[in-house]
Design a protein around this motif. Structure first.
Motif, PDB file in Angstrom:
ATOM      1  N   ASN A   1       0.837  -1.195   0.000  1.00 15.53           N
ATOM      2  CA  ASN A   1       0.000   0.000   0.000  1.00 15.53           C
ATOM      3  C   ASN A   1       0.877   1.252   0.000  1.00 15.53           C
ATOM      4  OD1 ASN A   1      -1.835   2.003   0.445  1.00 15.53           O
ATOM      5  ND2 ASN A   1      -2.854   1.000   2.166  1.00 15.53           N
ATOM      6  N   ARG A   2       0.922   1.928  -1.149  1.00 16.97           N
ATOM      7  CA  ARG A   2       1.810   3.090  -1.270  1.00 16.97           C
ATOM      8  C   ARG A   2       1.135   4.393  -0.849  1.00 16.97           C
ATOM      9  NH1 ARG A   2       6.152   1.118  -4.231  1.00 16.97           N
ATOM     10  NH2 ARG A   2       5.648  -0.748  -5.386  1.00 16.97           N
TER      11      ARG A   2
ATOM     12  N   LEU B   1      17.840   4.433   5.997  1.00 14.69           N
ATOM     13  CA  LEU B   1      18.928   3.747   5.297  1.00 14.69           C
ATOM     14  C   LEU B   1      20.284   4.286   5.759  1.00 14.69           C
ATOM     15  CD1 LEU B   1      17.494   3.602   1.650  1.00 14.69           C
ATOM     16  CD2 LEU B   1      17.291   1.912   3.494  1.00 14.69           C
TER      17      LEU B   1
ATOM     18  N   ARG C   1      22.706   6.425   3.454  1.00  9.26           N
ATOM     19  CA  ARG C   1      22.314   7.718   2.892  1.00  9.26           C
ATOM     20  C   ARG C   1      22.347   8.767   3.990  1.00  9.26           C
ATOM     21  NH1 ARG C   1      18.382   8.411  -1.542  1.00  9.26           N
ATOM     22  NH2 ARG C   1      19.315   7.143  -3.138  1.00  9.26           N
TER      23      ARG C   1
ATOM     24  N   LEU D   1      14.166  10.498  -0.145  1.00  9.01           N
ATOM     25  CA  LEU D   1      14.017   9.212  -0.834  1.00  9.01           C
ATOM     26  C   LEU D   1      12.636   8.980  -1.445  1.00  9.01           C
ATOM     27  CD1 LEU D   1      15.773   6.728  -1.428  1.00  9.01           C
ATOM     28  CD2 LEU D   1      14.951   5.734   0.708  1.00  9.01           C
ATOM     29  N   PRO D   2      11.552   9.134  -0.680  1.00  6.60           N
ATOM     30  CA  PRO D   2      10.234   8.891  -1.288  1.00  6.60           C
ATOM     31  C   PRO D   2       9.935   9.864  -2.429  1.00  6.60           C
ATOM     32  CG  PRO D   2      10.000   9.750   0.941  1.00  6.60           C
ATOM     33  CD  PRO D   2      11.434   9.403   0.759  1.00  6.60           C
TER      34      PRO D   2
ATOM     35  N   GLU E   1      12.265  11.087  -4.431  1.00  8.70           N
ATOM     36  CA  GLU E   1      13.094  10.577  -5.518  1.00  8.70           C
ATOM     37  C   GLU E   1      12.333   9.471  -6.252  1.00  8.70           C
ATOM     38  OE1 GLU E   1      17.120   9.930  -3.956  1.00  8.70           O
ATOM     39  OE2 GLU E   1      17.404   8.472  -5.563  1.00  8.70           O
ATOM     40  N   TYR E   2      11.708   8.576  -5.482  1.00  8.62           N
ATOM     41  CA  TYR E   2      10.941   7.487  -6.088  1.00  8.62           C
ATOM     42  C   TYR E   2       9.792   8.031  -6.933  1.00  8.62           C
ATOM     43  CZ  TYR E   2      13.208   4.253  -2.821  1.00  8.62           C
ATOM     44  OH  TYR E   2      14.120   3.509  -2.121  1.00  8.62           O
ATOM     45  N   ARG E   3       9.281   9.180  -6.523  1.00  5.29           N
ATOM     46  CA  ARG E   3       8.161   9.765  -7.248  1.00  5.29           C
ATOM     47  C   ARG E   3       8.610  10.670  -8.389  1.00  5.29           C
ATOM     48  NH1 ARG E   3       6.356   8.118  -2.710  1.00  5.29           N
ATOM     49  NH2 ARG E   3       4.141   7.739  -2.348  1.00  5.29           N
TER      50      ARG E   3
ATOM     51  N   GLN F   1      10.859  11.596   6.799  1.00  2.00           N
ATOM     52  CA  GLN F   1      10.829  10.839   5.548  1.00  2.00           C
ATOM     53  C   GLN F   1       9.392  10.405   5.246  1.00  2.00           C
ATOM     54  OE1 GLN F   1      12.528   6.852   5.868  1.00  2.00           O
ATOM     55  NE2 GLN F   1      13.764   7.286   4.057  1.00  2.00           N
TER      56      GLN F   1
ATOM     57  N   TYR G   1       6.235  12.755   1.701  1.00  2.46           N
ATOM     58  CA  TYR G   1       5.405  12.533   0.515  1.00  2.46           C
ATOM     59  C   TYR G   1       3.922  12.691   0.802  1.00  2.46           C
ATOM     60  CZ  TYR G   1       5.331   7.630   2.259  1.00  2.46           C
ATOM     61  OH  TYR G   1       5.213   6.499   3.013  1.00  2.46           O
TER      62      TYR G   1
ATOM     63  N   TYR H   1      14.135  -2.729   5.342  1.00  8.60           N
ATOM     64  CA  TYR H   1      14.459  -1.668   4.391  1.00  8.60           C
ATOM     65  C   TYR H   1      13.648  -1.848   3.111  1.00  8.60           C
ATOM     66  CZ  TYR H   1      18.589  -0.831   7.305  1.00  8.60           C
ATOM     67  OH  TYR H   1      19.432  -0.560   8.342  1.00  8.60           O
TER      68      TYR H   1
ATOM     69  N   GLN I   1       9.426   0.139  -0.292  1.00 10.81           N
ATOM     70  CA  GLN I   1       8.302  -0.168  -1.187  1.00 10.81           C
ATOM     71  C   GLN I   1       7.080   0.668  -0.822  1.00 10.81           C
ATOM     72  OE1 GLN I   1       8.027  -4.424  -0.719  1.00 10.81           O
ATOM     73  NE2 GLN I   1       8.792  -4.790  -2.786  1.00 10.81           N
ATOM     74  N   ILE I   2       6.810   0.769   0.468  1.00  9.00           N
ATOM     75  CA  ILE I   2       5.663   1.570   0.892  1.00  9.00           C
ATOM     76  C   ILE I   2       5.870   3.039   0.516  1.00  9.00           C
ATOM     77  CG2 ILE I   2       4.422   2.436   2.921  1.00  9.00           C
ATOM     78  CD1 ILE I   2       4.825  -0.362   4.130  1.00  9.00           C
ATOM     79  N   MET I   3       7.129   3.492   0.597  1.00  9.48           N
ATOM     80  CA  MET I   3       7.423   4.879   0.207  1.00  9.48           C
ATOM     81  C   MET I   3       7.271   5.100  -1.289  1.00  9.48           C
ATOM     82  SD  MET I   3      10.769   6.090   2.181  1.00  9.48           S
ATOM     83  CE  MET I   3      11.344   4.853   3.275  1.00  9.48           C
ATOM     84  N   GLY I   4       7.087   4.018  -2.043  1.00  2.84           N
ATOM     85  CA  GLY I   4       6.843   4.183  -3.474  1.00  2.84           C
ATOM     86  C   GLY I   4       7.934   3.655  -4.383  1.00  2.84           C
ATOM     87  N   ALA I   5       8.883   2.895  -3.825  1.00  2.00           N
ATOM     88  CA  ALA I   5       9.977   2.406  -4.663  1.00  2.00           C
ATOM     89  C   ALA I   5       9.496   1.325  -5.620  1.00  2.00           C
ATOM     90  CB  ALA I   5      11.094   1.846  -3.792  1.00  2.00           C
TER      91      ALA I   5
END
Lengths: 261, 275
Positions: free
Chosen positions: A77-78, A90, A93, A101-102, A104-106, A149, A153, B175, B180-184
């Protein structure tokens, strides 16, 4: 859409362990309203974390369904923020890279990301630590990095599994107060798993008590203490005491039951 | 609610105690270097003295003769001619072996079923002394540089492959779930979690495998070649020219030490996030 942010409908979780079937959750149903702060308490192994992980889509359910913001949860569930007791920041980083990070993923452009990261670090009082690696921070600061973090988002729902469990008592209070402030400012829905009754009462508007195996919802207590609350002082209020007595009355036999196993 | 935790990590100017402590560390480091240099000088001096007095220089040569040889090679371009070919074969073998090893390690780490199926075969292949493959590579690739590259690549491959594989399997699942939840995406998890997390293992693998790559190349050169440090040593041995044998060995030792210190510095930088 007003109303339920999360609706859990007849969720079962069974798994095979040591050659026999274990019922971890037995037909659990629960509605969580938008903007609510709900705490799950219960003896260890009652399935409260399992249920949280199901809302996050990390663990599949055996039967039943969970709807989150009108979508059925079937995979990761994002649309939630997720924070556990374990250090999920992490280590390779820096603070700013972690918070970004989130984003960046977006695929957010770097300049915009940088601005957002700065805002988030200010929100959790971590200005000036952008370039630090997590190992250079204290446990409480790392927790705040994880919080920044998660908020970066902008998920409307935050799932937290004993997030402050590893912190010392004073720091825990500080973090709780910060979380309450953020919850009120940003109007989030929060599901908060804890084994600490005082923490549950100080934070939540509703506390759900789970019974030991098989996990079921046994009791629900509305916490009548008005917000904004001062976590340092709530425990001296009469409402706190009443809630504590009620919850303890329901919870203690479950803990005793767990000990007998 | 403001809490100042900055004191805990010391962002202010260093105090006197800190400076004294750090000066102590520096002094100790300097002492280590000095003792290392003294040890080397004493060793060389003893060698020089013993050669001709205790042992026949025919067997052990002497530092002056060896360094004289090295100087001659340096001046007439022989050193460059042979060393460059050995280093080139080692580097290419290292790059090919580690690239394939890294890629396969990631793949196997990702597909547990595949890894389980191929496990006994990989163990069997790993157990072969890779140097035993050298004659085969010479048949396949000829006596030119290709066979030396193949030997060093095959040695490096296994070390890097096995380390990457373990590294991928050791990744903390927290991790992975959290990102993954953050959208990776799948690739996002690979890039931001799995690869950096496996780096510590991979680097260890690389550090161990570089000397092996050099050994692989030199062994290949021993067996058949017309250039390279291994060739010099083999040829000089045939002529009972111990001066040249020792000179060749010293070149290898120095080159190995230099490569290792470069890798150590790289490791320190890549793993600077570690406690």
């Amino acid at each position: 859409m007003a109303g339920a942010a999360i609706s859990i409908d007849g969720v079962d979780k069974r798994y095979i362990g040591r050659g026999r079937e274990v019922v971890a959750l037995d037909h659990v149903s629960l509605e969580i309203e938008e903007g609510e702060f709900v705490a799950f308490v219960g003896p260890s192994g009652c399935g409260k974390s399992t249920l949280l992980n199901m809302i996050a889509g990390i663990i599949p359910m055996t039967s039943g369904s969970i709807m989150h913001e009108g979508r059925k949860v079937t995979a990761i569930n994002r649309h939630v923020g997720y924070l556990t007791q374990a250090d999920s920041v992490l280590p390779w980083r820096t603070v700013e890279q972690n918070v970004g990070l989130p984003l960046e993923y977006r695929g957010m452009p770097a300049a915009q990301r940088q601005k957002r990261v700065a805002e988030m670090l200010a929100l959790v009082d971590l200005k000036g630590f952008d370039k630090a690696f997590p190992k250079e921070l204290s446990g409480g600061m790392r927790k705040r990095v994880a919080l920044a973090q998660m908020l970066a988002y902008g998920p409307d729902t935050l799932l937290m599994d004993e997030p402050f469990g590893a912190l010392d008592a004073q720091l825990k209070l500080v973090m709780q107060q910060q979380l309450l402030r953020i919850w009120q400012e940003q109007k989030k829905t929060i599901v908060f798993v804890t084994h600490d009754l005082a923490e549950a009462i100080a934070l939540a508007s509703r506390v759900i008590v789970f019974s030991g195996r098989p996990g079921k919802i046994k009791y629900v207590e509305e916490i009548k203490i008005p917000y904004p609350r001062d976590v340092f002082k709530v425990r001296f209020l009469r409402e706190f005491e009443t809630a504590y007595d009620n919850l303890w009355r329901e919870l203690s036999p479950e803990i005793a039951k767990g000990e007998d196993l | 609610m403001q809490v100042d935790e900055s004191a805990a990590v010391g962002t202010g100017a260093p105090s006197r105690a800190v400076r004294d402590f750090e000066a102590g560390l520096v002094r100790r480091k300097v002492m280590v270097y000095v003792c290392q240099a003294v040890f080397g000088i004493v060793f060389l001096a003893f060698w020089q003295w013993a050669s001709g007095r205790l042992i026949d220089p025919f067997f052990v040569s002497s530092p002056s003769a060896v360094f004289g040889k090295l100087y001659t090679w340096l001046m007439n371009g022989e050193l460059y001619r042979h060393l460059s070919i050995t280093l080139y074969a080692t580097a290419i073998g290292f790059i090919i072996g580690s690239t394939i090893g890294f890629a396969m390690g990631l793949l196997f780490g990702k597909f547990a079923f595949l890894a389980e199926v191929l496990d006994p075969y990989i163990t069997a292949l790993y157990s072969i002394p890779k140097l035993a493959l050298a004659p085969l590579f010479i048949i396949w690739f000829g006596i030119g540089i290709e066979s030396k590259i193949a030997v060093s690549a095959s040695i490096v491959f296994f070390v890097v492959f096995l380390n990457t594989f373990s590294g991928v399997r050791e990744v903390n699942p927290i991790y992975i779930h959290a990102t993954q939840i953050m959208g990776a995406s799948q690739w996002g998890v690979m890039r931001t979690v799995i690869i950096p997390s496996a780096t510590a293992w991979v680097i260890t693998g690389l550090k161990v495998s570089v000397p092996y790559a050099l050994v692989g190349t030199v062994i290949g050169e021993f067996m058949s070649s017309n250039r390279g440090i291994g060739f010099i040593i083999a040829q000089a041995t045939g002529l009972f020219d111990t001066n040249s044998v020792f000179a060749g060995i010293i070149i290898l030792a120095v080159v190995g030490a230099i490569i290792n210190s470069i890798l150590k510095a790289t490791e320190g930088w890549l793993l600077r996030w570690r406690a």
